[in-house]
Design a protein around this motif. Structure first.
Motif, PDB file in Angstrom:
ATOM      1  N   THR A   1      -7.058 -53.229  -2.203  1.00  0.00           N
ATOM      2  CA  THR A   1      -7.175 -51.807  -2.522  1.00  0.00           C
ATOM      3  C   THR A   1      -6.313 -50.912  -1.633  1.00  0.00           C
ATOM      4  O   THR A   1      -5.937 -51.270  -0.527  1.00  0.00           O
TER       5      THR A   1
ATOM      6  N   LYS B   1     -13.171 -39.542  -8.089  1.00  0.00           N
ATOM      7  CA  LYS B   1     -14.005 -40.277  -7.136  1.00  0.00           C
ATOM      8  C   LYS B   1     -13.334 -41.589  -6.733  1.00  0.00           C
ATOM      9  O   LYS B   1     -13.321 -41.972  -5.561  1.00  0.00           O
ATOM     10  N   ARG B   2     -12.755 -42.265  -7.729  1.00  0.00           N
ATOM     11  CA  ARG B   2     -12.071 -43.529  -7.462  1.00  0.00           C
ATOM     12  C   ARG B   2     -10.842 -43.309  -6.586  1.00  0.00           C
ATOM     13  O   ARG B   2     -10.563 -44.089  -5.670  1.00  0.00           O
TER      14      ARG B   2
ATOM     15  N   ASP C   1      -4.966 -50.772 -12.484  1.00  0.00           N
ATOM     16  CA  ASP C   1      -4.922 -49.783 -11.401  1.00  0.00           C
ATOM     17  C   ASP C   1      -4.048 -50.361 -10.285  1.00  0.00           C
ATOM     18  O   ASP C   1      -4.385 -51.394  -9.706  1.00  0.00           O
TER      19      ASP C   1
ATOM     20  N   ASP D   1      -5.946 -51.037  -6.993  1.00  0.00           N
ATOM     21  CA  ASP D   1      -7.195 -51.804  -7.031  1.00  0.00           C
ATOM     22  C   ASP D   1      -6.918 -53.082  -7.823  1.00  0.00           C
ATOM     23  O   ASP D   1      -7.241 -53.181  -9.008  1.00  0.00           O
TER      24      ASP D   1
ATOM     25  N   GLU E   1     -14.793 -38.950 -12.487  1.00  0.00           N
ATOM     26  CA  GLU E   1     -14.931 -40.357 -12.132  1.00  0.00           C
ATOM     27  C   GLU E   1     -13.634 -40.906 -11.544  1.00  0.00           C
ATOM     28  O   GLU E   1     -13.644 -41.639 -10.558  1.00  0.00           O
ATOM     29  N   LEU E   2     -12.506 -40.522 -12.150  1.00  0.00           N
ATOM     30  CA  LEU E   2     -11.212 -40.965 -11.638  1.00  0.00           C
ATOM     31  C   LEU E   2     -10.922 -40.321 -10.291  1.00  0.00           C
ATOM     32  O   LEU E   2     -10.336 -40.940  -9.401  1.00  0.00           O
TER      33      LEU E   2
ATOM     34  N   GLU F   1     -11.905 -42.809  -2.971  1.00  0.00           N
ATOM     35  CA  GLU F   1     -12.332 -44.058  -2.348  1.00  0.00           C
ATOM     36  C   GLU F   1     -11.125 -44.937  -2.002  1.00  0.00           C
ATOM     37  O   GLU F   1     -11.017 -45.465  -0.885  1.00  0.00           O
ATOM     38  N   LEU F   2     -10.206 -45.079  -2.948  1.00  0.00           N
ATOM     39  CA  LEU F   2      -9.058 -45.952  -2.736  1.00  0.00           C
ATOM     40  C   LEU F   2      -8.079 -45.385  -1.713  1.00  0.00           C
ATOM     41  O   LEU F   2      -7.496 -46.128  -0.921  1.00  0.00           O
TER      42      LEU F   2
END
Length: 206
Positions: A72, A41-42, A103, A106, A38-39, A45-46
């Motif tokens: 972001t 994936k983040r 974050d 973000d 999950e991290l 994206e970022l």
């Protein structure tokens, strides 16, 4: 007899050394992806779809952004996966302080809007000493590496923590302090590898 390495040998050694480091970064990223998809994936994206820039125009635009919108990505240097995981995990210990971003890539626009005015806040003599210590002992020698929107947001955050939470300069910039995790610090050699290799090979054959 000791032989002095030629310029070509030194440059090519640097090329292959950089290639080895690039491989290590990739292996590290694969391991992180397996542990925390999950991290990962983040991060993807970022790092690929950020909306922030270092321009003065972007800094000025923050004031009119909807409070729930997000700022972001990295505006100064490429994100690096291993460092990103360290940053997110390091900032988790400050979750009780609302103004500390969970974050660094973000950040709610509403948080930035509250912190920017703190950047111009007048501190007491002792508070200013704490702020000056934190900035003087940072790797960037300031709130960020350039006078962008992060400069004002992070500078404001430092003053907020000093004034509202009685942080010392050492607490802000210390080994486990919040600013230890807000700054990227690491250079992503993988992002620069193509140009590094090209320049090094060009120099080797000059």
């Amino acid at each position: 007899m000791i032989r002095t390495p030629s310029r070509r040998t030194v440059v090519l050694g640097g090329v292959f050394g950089a290639a080895t480091l690039t491989g290590l970064f990739k292996n590290s990223d694969i391991a992180i992806a397996a542990d925390d998809p999950e991290l990962t994936k983040r991060f993807k994206e970022l790092s690929q779809n950020g909306n922030s820039t270092c321009s003065a125009k972007f800094t000025e635009s923050i004031a009119t952004m909807p409070a729930m919108s997000r700022i972001t990505g990295s505006c100064c240097s490429p994100m690096e996966m291993k460092r990103y995981v360290e940053q997110v995990n390091g900032l988790a210990k400050y979750r009780a302080i609302e103004m500390v971003p969970s974050d660094p890539y973000d950040i709610p626009a509403g948080t930035a809007q509250k912190l920017i005015p703190y950047y111009d806040a007048k501190l007491t003599i002792d508070e200013q000493k704490a702020y000056d210590y934190a900035m003087a002992n940072s790797e960037e020698k300031g709130p960020c590496c350039c006078p962008c929107w992060r400069w004002k947001v992070y500078g404001g955050l430092a003053k907020y923590l000093i004034r509202e939470h009685a942080f010392t300069g050492k607490q802000i910039r210390g080994r486990m302090g919040p600013f230890r995790w807000l700054w990227g610090r690491y250079v992503n050699l993988a992002a620069y590898w193509p140009s590094m290799a090209s320049d090094a090979l060009r120099l080797a054959y000059m």
